[in-house]
Design an enzyme around this catalytic site. Structure first.
Site, PDB file in Angstrom:
ATOM      1  CG  ASP A 119      -6.759 102.676  32.068  1.00  0.00           C
ATOM      2  OD1 ASP A 119      -6.536 103.100  31.050  1.00  0.00           O
ATOM      3  OD2 ASP A 119      -6.440 102.948  33.137  1.00  0.00           O
ATOM      4  CG  HIS A 148      -4.400 105.988  30.075  1.00  0.00           C
ATOM      5  ND1 HIS A 148      -4.700 104.995  30.919  1.00  0.00           N
ATOM      6  CD2 HIS A 148      -3.125 106.410  30.545  1.00  0.00           C
ATOM      7  CE1 HIS A 148      -3.877 104.688  31.867  1.00  0.00           C
ATOM      8  NE2 HIS A 148      -2.644 105.530  31.464  1.00  0.00           N
TER       9      HIS A 148
END
Lengths: 324, 341
Positions: free
Chosen positions: B171, B199
Site C-alpha cells: 500500500d 491492510h
C-alpha cells in the site's frame, strides 16, 4: 551516468512478468545503472500489458527511470540499447512445425523491419521466443542496418540447467561448475558438452566419473528439463527462463569473467565447421559488449556427431522459414 | 520431503541465513523466491538457505519451483529445502515470509476467512515457537494480514513480540507511485508518507507529513483529489490490477515483501517506511489500543525498528484512524479464542 534503454517484447506474458522485476532491481545491468523501460505487446494484450506496467510502477524501483508501453514497434523499439524478444507465437496443440515457423516468421519479419527503421546500430538483441535460433535469423535478416553480431538467441537456460545437473551430481554449488558448453539449437537436439568444463577447479568428466551418465542421461535430462518442469508445475519455466535471459544480457553487456565462458546462440562465423547463415549456440566470452566464440576446443567424434545433428535441424528450420 | 544440497566451496562469503517462505507453490512465492535468491533481500554477499513450505498436495508443484530455482544458477542459494513438515521447514529460521493463507472462496464471509486463516496461523505461530530461532524476523503476507500476524505472535510466546510484523508496504509503495504521478516527480523525491492501520479498505494513506524535495506538500495538494481520488485509488489498486491482468498483483506484492524485510534487516537510511507492528510496543501512542498489529510510520536501523513519535494528529486523521482501529478490533473479536493469553 545516463539510463540504459531496455525494451522487452511480449512483455505481458509469463516470462515478461518474471523478467521485469529482475531488470528493474538491478540484476541485469548492476546496482548503479538506471533503466528506461519500453514494453511491447500485441493490441489484444493491451489490458494485461497495462496491468504489468501498473505493477512495475507500484514496485517503486529506485533504478527505474521511465516506463513506456504500447503495441507499435516503431514507437516502442525506437533508439533502444538492449531488446529482449520474448514475444512469439506459442505452439498450440496439433500445430505443425511448419505452421509454427511460419507464424513466428511473420512476427519477426515485422519487428525486424521496424527495428531496421528505428533501431540504433549499437542495439543489442536477444531472442528468447521459440524457435529462438530461427526467429533470430529472421529478425536479423530484416534489419540489415544493424550489425549481424548484435543478434543473438538464448541457450543460457540450457547452459544453467546443465551446470546445475553437474553440480547436483557431485554435490557442489552450481557456481562451482564452469565452462559447460551448449552447442546448436535451443531444442531437443541441443548438445550439452562437458568436455571442456570444470567443477571446483577440476575437470568435470573425472569428477563425475560416469561417462555413461554424461553421454546419456545427463544430455537427455538437460534437453527435456523444460518438459519436466511443465509436468511438475503445470506451467512452463518462466522464472528460470527470465533469469537466464538476464544472465545472457548481463554477461554480454558487462563482460564475462577471466577464464570463464557462457553459451550464446550467435550468427555463425564459420567456427567449428558451422556454416555462416545459421544461428548456432557456441561457447563465448564477452568483452566491450561483443561476444567472441571460444576457439581451439578439441571436438571428439561423439561431440562432432551431436553437433552435426543439431546443425542439420537448424539448416532445415532455416530453409523452411525462408522458403515461403 | 526433498532436499537439494550444496556444500559451500568458497570461503569468503558470510554464513548462510535461513529464509522460510510458506505458500511456496503459489504466485507470490514464485516472484518472491527468485528475488530472494538473487540477493535483493540481504545483498550480494549474503548466501541464503531457502526453506519452502507448502501443503502435501502441493509438493509436486513445489518440486517444479525448486527445479527452477536450481536452474537459476544463483550464486547465493546454498541450499533449497522444500517440505510439508514444519519441523524441517521452520528449523533455525532467521526470516519467515508467511505467504501461505486460505484465499477467499465464493460465498465466504469475512468471518469465515478470519477463522479459517486464524487456525492456520495458530499452527504457524506454534511451529515458529518450537523450531525457529528466537531472533527470527517474521512478515505476514497472506491475508487478512494484520490479524494473522497477531494470532501467530500470540501463539509464539518465546519469540519477542516485535519480531512479528504484517505487510502494508505494498500500500505504501502504491501510494508513493500515485503521489509521484500527481506531482510529476519520481518516487525517491518523496518522503514521510504513512500508511496507518489495517491492510484492508480501511487503511489510511496519510500525506500530512509528506515532503517533496524536503518541502511539505500537504497545503499544495488539492484536498478533493486527496480524499476522492488518491485514497480510493490506493485502497482499490489490487482490484484494478486484477481487472487489467486477470490475475492478482503477485510481483508487486513480492517486491513490497522484499522491501519490508530488507529495510528491517539492513536499515531504512533514516527514511520513514510503513510496517504493521504490535501496538503493545507503543502503549497507546497515537490513541491506538494495545493488542493489535497496526501499521505505523517506522524507521529501521541496526536490525530493528522504531516508531516515529510525537507527530501531531488532527481531527481528520483521528477519524480515519478510529475507523481502521475499530475494524481491527472487530477482526480480533471474531478470532478471540485463537489468541493465546
Amino acid at each position: 551516468m545516463s539510463a540504459v534503454k531496455v525494451g522487452v517484447t511480449g512483455a505481458a506474458g509469463q516470462i515478461g512478468y518474471s523478467i521485469l522485476p529482475m531488470i528493474c532491481s538491478g540484476q541485469m545491468l548492476g546496482a548503479d545503472t538506471k533503466i528506461d523501460l519500453a514494453l511491447l505487446d500485441i493490441p489484444q494484450c493491451e489490458d494485461a500489458l497495462r496491468g504489468v506496467a501498473m505493477e512495475i510502477n507500484d514496485s517503486a524501483f529506485p533504478l527505474l527511470n521511465s516506463l513506456k508501453y504500447g503495441s507499435d514497434p516503431r514507437e516502442i523499439l525506437r533508439d533502444l540499447d538492449i531488446i529482449i524478444f520474448l514475444g512469439g507465437f506459442p505452439r498450440k496443440a496439433g500445430m505443425e512445425r511448419k505452421e509454427l515457423l511460419q507464424k513466428n516468421m511473420n512476427i519477426f519479419k515485422e519487428q525486424g523491419t521496424a527495428l531496421n527503421e528505428v533501431g540504433k546500430p549499437t542495439t543489442l538483441c536477444l531472442v528468447v521466443a521459440n524457435p529462438a535460433n530461427t526467429n533470430c535469423l529472421v529478425l536479423a535478416h530484416h534489419a540489415p542496418n544493424i550489425p549481424r553480431k548484435n543478434f543473438t538467441a538464448m541457450t543460457r537456460l540450457d547452459h544453467n540447467r546443465a551446470s546445475f545437473q553437474i553440480a547436483n551430481r557431485v554435490g557442489a554449488l552450481t557456481i562451482d561448475v564452469k565452462n559447460v558448453a551448449i552447442w546448436g539449437n535451443h531444442s531437443s537436439t541441443q548438445y550439452p558438452d562437458v568436455n571442456h568444463g570444470t567443477v571446483r577447479g577440476g575437470a568435470i568428466r573425472p569428477a563425475v566419473n560416469d561417462d555413461e551418465w554424461l553421454n546419456g542421461e545427463f544430455i537427455s535430462c538437460v534437453q527435456k528439463r523444460g518438459a519436466a518442469i511443465i509436468a511438475a508445475r503445470k506451467l512452463s519455466s518462466a522464472m528460470s527462463a527470465a533469469k537466464a535471459a538476464v544472465d545472457h544480457v548481463r554477461d554480454w553487456y558487462l563482460g564475462t569473467k577471466d577464464g570463464e565462458w557462457v553459451s550464446m546462440a550467435v550468427l555463425s562465423d564459420g567456427s567449428y565447421g558451422i556454416d555462416t547463415g545459421l544461428c548456432y549456440s557456441f561457447p563465448c566470452t564477452c568483452s566491450n559488449r561483443e561476444w567472441h566464440i571460444v576457439q581451439g576446443l578439441d571436438i571428439n567424434e561423439f561431440s562432432r556427431d551431436k553437433m552435426n545433428l543439431t546443425k542439420q535441424e537448424l539448416t532445415e528450420e532455416r530453409d523452411e522459414a525462408f522458403s515461403a | 520431503m526433498f532436499k537439494i544440497l550444496s556444500r559451500t566451496f568458497t570461503q569468503h562469503m558470510k554464513e548462510p541465513v535461513r529464509v522460510v517462505v510458506t505458500g511456496g507453490s503459489g504466485q507470490i512465492a514464485y516472484s518472491l523466491l527468485f528475488r530472494i535468491a538473487s540477493g535483493s533481500l540481504l545483498g550480494e554477499h549474503q548466501p541464503v538457505i531457502l526453506q519452502i513450505y507448502d501443503l502435501p498436495h502441493m509438493q509436486s508443484a513445489l518440486k517444479g519451483v525448486v527445479m527452477e530455482i536450481s536452474d537459476g544458477a544463483f550464486p547465493l542459494v546454498h541450499e533449497i529445502i522444500a517440505s510439508d513438515t514444519p519441523s524441517t521447514v521452520y528449523a533455525d529460521a532467521d526470516y519467515a515470509f508467511l505467504v501461505g493463507a486460505k484465499p477467499r472462496g465464493p460465498g465466504m464471509e469475512r468471518g469465515d476467512l478470519l477463522k479459517q486463516n486464524g487456525e492456520i496461523f495458530v499452527k504457524v505461530g506454534q511451529d515458529l515457537d518450537k523450531f525457529a530461532k528466537k531472533t527470527v524476523k517474521v512478515l505476514a503476507v497472506g491475508n487478512p494480514v494484520n490479524t494473522n500476524a497477531l494470532i501467530a505472535m500470540s501463539n509464539a510466546p518465546s519469540i519477542p513480540k516485535e519480531n512479528f510484523t504484517a505487510m502494508t508496504r505494498l500500500d505504501h509503495n502504491r501510494a508513493l507511485c500515485q503521489l509521484a504521478t500527481y506531482l510529476n516527480t519520481e518516487v525517491h523525491n518523496i518522503e514521510k508518507l504513512v500508511i496507518w492501520g489495517n491492510h484492508s479498505p480501511t487503511m489510511f494513506p496519510d500525506l500530512t507529513y509528506t515532503t517533496l524535495h524536503n518541502q511539505k506538500i500537504k497545503t499544495k495538494i488539492d484536498h478533493i483529489w486527496y480524499e476522492k481520488e488518491f485514497i480510493p485509488t490506493v485502497q482499490q489498486r489490487g482490484t484494478a490490477i486484477i481487472a487489467a491482468r486477470k490475475a492478482s498483483s503477485a510481483a508487486s506484492a513480492a517486491s513490497a515483501a522484499v522491501d519490508h524485510v530488507r529495510d528491517w534487516a539492513l536499515g531504512s537510511n533514516g527514511q520513514w517506511v510503513s510496517m504493521a507492528v504490535p501496538s503493545d510496543l507503543y502503549n497507546g501512542e497515537y490513541g491506538i489500543p494495545i493488542g493489535l498489529i497496526f501499521s505505523y510510520p517506522i524507521v529501521c536501523a541496526n536490525g530493528s525498528y522504531q516508531l516515529v513519535k510525537d507527530l501531531k494528529i488532527d481531527e481528520f486523521q483521528h477519524n480515519k484512524l478510529r475507523i481502521t482501529v475499530n475494524e481491527l478490533l472487530k477482526e480480533k473479536e471474531a478470532v478471540v479464542d485463537l489468541i493465546r493469553k
